[in-house]
Design a protein around this motif. Structure first.
Motif, PDB file in Angstrom:
ATOM      1  N   LEU A  32       0.828  -1.207   0.000  1.00 15.25           N
ATOM      2  CA  LEU A  32       0.000   0.000   0.000  1.00 15.25           C
ATOM      3  C   LEU A  32       0.863   1.258   0.000  1.00 15.25           C
ATOM      4  N   ALA A  33       1.884   1.298   0.860  1.00 16.39           N
ATOM      5  CA  ALA A  33       2.692   2.509   1.019  1.00 16.39           C
ATOM      6  C   ALA A  33       3.463   2.868  -0.243  1.00 16.39           C
ATOM      7  N   PHE A  34       3.931   1.863  -0.985  1.00 18.72           N
ATOM      8  CA  PHE A  34       4.727   2.133  -2.174  1.00 18.72           C
ATOM      9  C   PHE A  34       3.881   2.432  -3.412  1.00 18.72           C
ATOM     10  N   THR A  35       2.581   2.514  -3.255  1.00 17.89           N
ATOM     11  CA  THR A  35       1.714   2.853  -4.391  1.00 17.89           C
ATOM     12  C   THR A  35       0.878   4.105  -4.117  1.00 17.89           C
ATOM     13  N   VAL A  36       1.216   4.837  -3.073  1.00 23.02           N
ATOM     14  CA  VAL A  36       0.550   6.089  -2.722  1.00 23.02           C
ATOM     15  C   VAL A  36       1.641   7.157  -2.706  1.00 23.02           C
ATOM     16  N   PRO A  37       1.411   8.384  -3.143  1.00 21.71           N
ATOM     17  CA  PRO A  37       0.113   8.987  -3.444  1.00 21.71           C
ATOM     18  C   PRO A  37      -0.226   9.068  -4.934  1.00 21.71           C
ATOM     19  N   ASN A  38       0.652   8.574  -5.809  1.00 20.69           N
ATOM     20  CA  ASN A  38       0.378   8.662  -7.244  1.00 20.69           C
ATOM     21  C   ASN A  38      -0.487   7.499  -7.700  1.00 20.69           C
ATOM     22  N   VAL A 335      -1.406   5.003   9.064  1.00 24.48           N
ATOM     23  CA  VAL A 335      -1.790   6.395   9.298  1.00 24.48           C
ATOM     24  C   VAL A 335      -0.916   7.335   8.481  1.00 24.48           C
ATOM     25  N   MET A 336       0.391   7.072   8.443  1.00 24.41           N
ATOM     26  CA  MET A 336       1.289   7.935   7.663  1.00 24.41           C
ATOM     27  C   MET A 336       0.966   7.880   6.179  1.00 24.41           C
ATOM     28  N   THR A 337       0.579   6.703   5.707  1.00 27.95           N
ATOM     29  CA  THR A 337       0.249   6.560   4.288  1.00 27.95           C
ATOM     30  C   THR A 337      -0.892   7.476   3.881  1.00 27.95           C
ATOM     31  N   TRP A 338      -1.890   7.635   4.782  1.00 22.00           N
ATOM     32  CA  TRP A 338      -3.064   8.437   4.443  1.00 22.00           C
ATOM     33  C   TRP A 338      -2.968   9.883   4.905  1.00 22.00           C
ATOM     34  N   THR A 339      -1.928  10.230   5.661  1.00 25.71           N
ATOM     35  CA  THR A 339      -1.809  11.609   6.139  1.00 25.71           C
ATOM     36  C   THR A 339      -0.542  12.310   5.656  1.00 25.71           C
ATOM     37  N   LEU A 340       0.573  11.580   5.532  1.00 28.09           N
ATOM     38  CA  LEU A 340       1.853  12.204   5.207  1.00 28.09           C
ATOM     39  C   LEU A 340       2.321  11.983   3.780  1.00 28.09           C
ATOM     40  N   ALA A 341       1.818  10.961   3.110  1.00 24.98           N
ATOM     41  CA  ALA A 341       2.381  10.576   1.813  1.00 24.98           C
ATOM     42  C   ALA A 341       2.360  11.713   0.805  1.00 24.98           C
ATOM     43  N   SER A 342       1.227  12.362   0.643  1.00 24.43           N
ATOM     44  CA  SER A 342       1.136  13.457  -0.336  1.00 24.43           C
ATOM     45  C   SER A 342       2.042  14.615   0.054  1.00 24.43           C
ATOM     46  N   TRP A 343       2.110  14.908   1.361  1.00 22.85           N
ATOM     47  CA  TRP A 343       2.978  15.989   1.843  1.00 22.85           C
ATOM     48  C   TRP A 343       4.449  15.661   1.579  1.00 22.85           C
ATOM     49  N   VAL A 344       4.842  14.409   1.796  1.00 25.19           N
ATOM     50  CA  VAL A 344       6.219  13.994   1.532  1.00 25.19           C
ATOM     51  C   VAL A 344       6.542  14.130   0.050  1.00 25.19           C
ATOM     52  N   LEU A 345       5.632  13.696  -0.813  1.00 24.28           N
ATOM     53  CA  LEU A 345       5.861  13.805  -2.253  1.00 24.28           C
ATOM     54  C   LEU A 345       6.002  15.264  -2.674  1.00 24.28           C
ATOM     55  N   MET A 346       5.143  16.122  -2.141  1.00 21.12           N
ATOM     56  CA  MET A 346       5.200  17.542  -2.471  1.00 21.12           C
ATOM     57  C   MET A 346       6.557  18.134  -2.079  1.00 21.12           C
ATOM     58  N   ASN A 347       7.049  17.794  -0.897  1.00 17.39           N
ATOM     59  CA  ASN A 347       8.307  18.347  -0.440  1.00 17.39           C
ATOM     60  C   ASN A 347       9.502  17.747  -1.171  1.00 17.39           C
ATOM     61  N   LEU A 375       9.881   4.905   0.688  1.00  9.81           N
ATOM     62  CA  LEU A 375      11.161   4.788   1.379  1.00  9.81           C
ATOM     63  C   LEU A 375      11.229   5.731   2.573  1.00  9.81           C
ATOM     64  N   VAL A 376      10.755   6.964   2.390  1.00 11.49           N
ATOM     65  CA  VAL A 376      10.743   7.925   3.504  1.00 11.49           C
ATOM     66  C   VAL A 376       9.882   7.401   4.653  1.00 11.49           C
ATOM     67  N   LEU A 377       8.700   6.895   4.330  1.00  5.77           N
ATOM     68  CA  LEU A 377       7.823   6.371   5.368  1.00  5.77           C
ATOM     69  C   LEU A 377       8.439   5.145   6.041  1.00  5.77           C
ATOM     70  N   TRP A 378       9.116   4.307   5.249  1.00  8.15           N
ATOM     71  CA  TRP A 378       9.781   3.144   5.839  1.00  8.15           C
ATOM     72  C   TRP A 378      10.883   3.575   6.790  1.00  8.15           C
ATOM     73  N   LEU A 379      11.637   4.610   6.430  1.00  8.92           N
ATOM     74  CA  LEU A 379      12.710   5.096   7.301  1.00  8.92           C
ATOM     75  C   LEU A 379      12.154   5.601   8.633  1.00  8.92           C
ATOM     76  N   ILE A 380      10.984   6.228   8.582  1.00 15.15           N
ATOM     77  CA  ILE A 380      10.349   6.665   9.827  1.00 15.15           C
ATOM     78  C   ILE A 380       9.999   5.449  10.681  1.00 15.15           C
ATOM     79  N   CYS A 381       9.437   4.408  10.048  1.00 20.34           N
ATOM     80  CA  CYS A 381       9.122   3.174  10.783  1.00 20.34           C
ATOM     81  C   CYS A 381      10.378   2.527  11.342  1.00 20.34           C
TER      82      CYS A 381
END
Length: 393
Positions: A32-38, A335-347, A375-381
């Motif tokens: 799931l995480a590697f296919t969001v947010p695009n 939770v990060m996938t649905w709240t941070l993913a788009s923000w991470v991609l934007m940055n 990868l960013v979300l995985w590093l946080i985990c």
């Protein structure tokens, strides 16, 4: 399925962690995480390389009837909740929790999961999005009945699974099929029209239930044909996981446990496919038909059995370390996938440039962007795991 322990027992020794379950959770979350947010990242690849279309189709839900890899994400989540329940029950009992405390904790967990699902579905909206068809809310709705089943014998659990599936089938099979009703999508004709999109008790219940909270506009349908009522047949999926978890906890040989998973997995897949091919009911994930419940539940048994044999029995686990990091903290990743993913991609795009993800050409730009975010979300985990920070409900 009667050959499992009659109730959740509390051993005196500390149980060994089921690493295969962590890896199963992690692999599902990473998918799931590697296919969001695009969303739709697979379309440019399939268009440029038509021979990859069958593979790319596995990363999207089927329109209605059928089953893909992507369709297995939600049943896997729900199945794994059932697998983990005997382990969490024993852990709390060992720490001295009473039955009343366990029930109170289960009730609080169920409520928090429902509210978390509503919160995540409301992110980016102008008002609370009152909907209960997402995986977290569905787990919350089914959690108390599942907890009750965990205190019953395996015979009762099996009877409950059969009863749930029969009742689910009857609800749709006997529900009058509307003629010329708005919003109906006719995927089928004849008897199967009872399982068309936006037909049956699921949509009727939602039009009553989801209009009780305050809304700026009346609720009509969930996009895609999902229903709150799906929690009923998906409870059967969770109960299958419960039986699997109890089997893995039993004092039996590893070979016997593997035979149980692969044997019953094969039986359930066979019955599910037979129900579809014989015309009893179609195999549809979006309204969680009995045939889908059985086929997807059988696949879950196969997956868990394979991971258990490879990791917990054979000890081949080094490859699974990245998944295990996420699997020990799945709610945090979700939770990060649905709240941070788009923000991470934007940055990442802002600081690395608009062409940062075009290293393999325009065809793979969306995919590379998703992989970077994942990868960013995985590093946080990974950081959370190293510091023993876990998000629990």
């Amino acid at each position: 399925m009667e050959n499992v322990s009659p109730a959740v027992s509390v051993p005196t020794s500390t149980p060994q962690r089921l690493e295969s379950l962590d890896v199963y959770r992690g692999l599902t979350m990473l998918l799931l995480a590697f296919t969001v947010p695009n969303w739709g990242w697979q379309e440019p690849i399939a268009h440029a390389h038509p021979w990859l279309r069958p593979v790319m189709d596995q990363f999207e839900h089927v329109v209605w009837r059928g089953l893909t890899l992507w369709d297995m994400i939600q049943p896997s989540f729900m199945f794994m909740v059932g697998v983990s329940l005997p382990y969490s029950y024993v852990s709390r009992k060992r720490r001295g929790a009473s039955d009343a405390e366990l029930w109170r904790h289960a009730a609080v967990r169920a409520l928090l999961l429902v509210l978390l699902g509503i919160f995540l579905r409301s992110v980016g909206r102008d008002e609370t999005h009152w909907t209960l068809e997402d995986v977290v809310s569905q787990i919350g709705l089914a959690y108390l009945p599942l907890f009750w089943l965990a205190t019953r014998t395996p015979r009762v659990q099996v009877i409950a699974i059969v009863a749930i599936l029969v009742v689910s089938w009857l609800l749709f099979a006997l529900w009058p099929v509307p003629t010329n009703a708005p919003n109906v999508v006719a995927h089928f004709t004849g008897f199967w029209s009872h399982w068309n999109e936006n037909v049956g008790p699921g949509v009727a219940i939602d039009r009553w239930l989801l209009n009780l909270p305050p809304r700026s506009e009346p609720f009509v349908i969930n996009n895609g044909g999902y229903y709150t009522l799906n929690f009923l047949p998906s409870l059967a999926t969770m109960a299958l996981g419960l039986l699997a978890g109890q089997t893995l906890k039993r004092d039996r040989t590893a070979q016997a446990k593997l035979l149980w998973h692969f044997g019953w997995g094969t039986v359930l897949i066979g019955i599910g496919v037979a129900l579809d091919l014989s015309g009893v009911c179609p195999l549809v994930k979006k309204n969680w038909t009995p045939s889908f419940t059985l086929a997807s539940g059988g696949l879950c048994l196969w997956i868990l059995g394979a991971l258990y044999g490879l990791i917990d029995v054979a000890g081949v686990r080094r490859w699974a370390w990245p998944a295990g990091v996420v699997g020990r903290n799945p709610l945090a990743m979700y939770v990060m996938t649905w709240t941070l993913a788009s923000w991470v991609l934007m940055n990442l795009t802002t600081h690395l440039g608009a062409d940062a993800f075009a290293v393999f050409g325009e065809t793979f730009t969306l995919l590379v962007g998703n992989l970077a975010v994942g990868l960013v979300l995985w590093l946080i985990c990974w950081w959370m795991d190293r510091n023993k920070v876990y998000l629990r409900v």
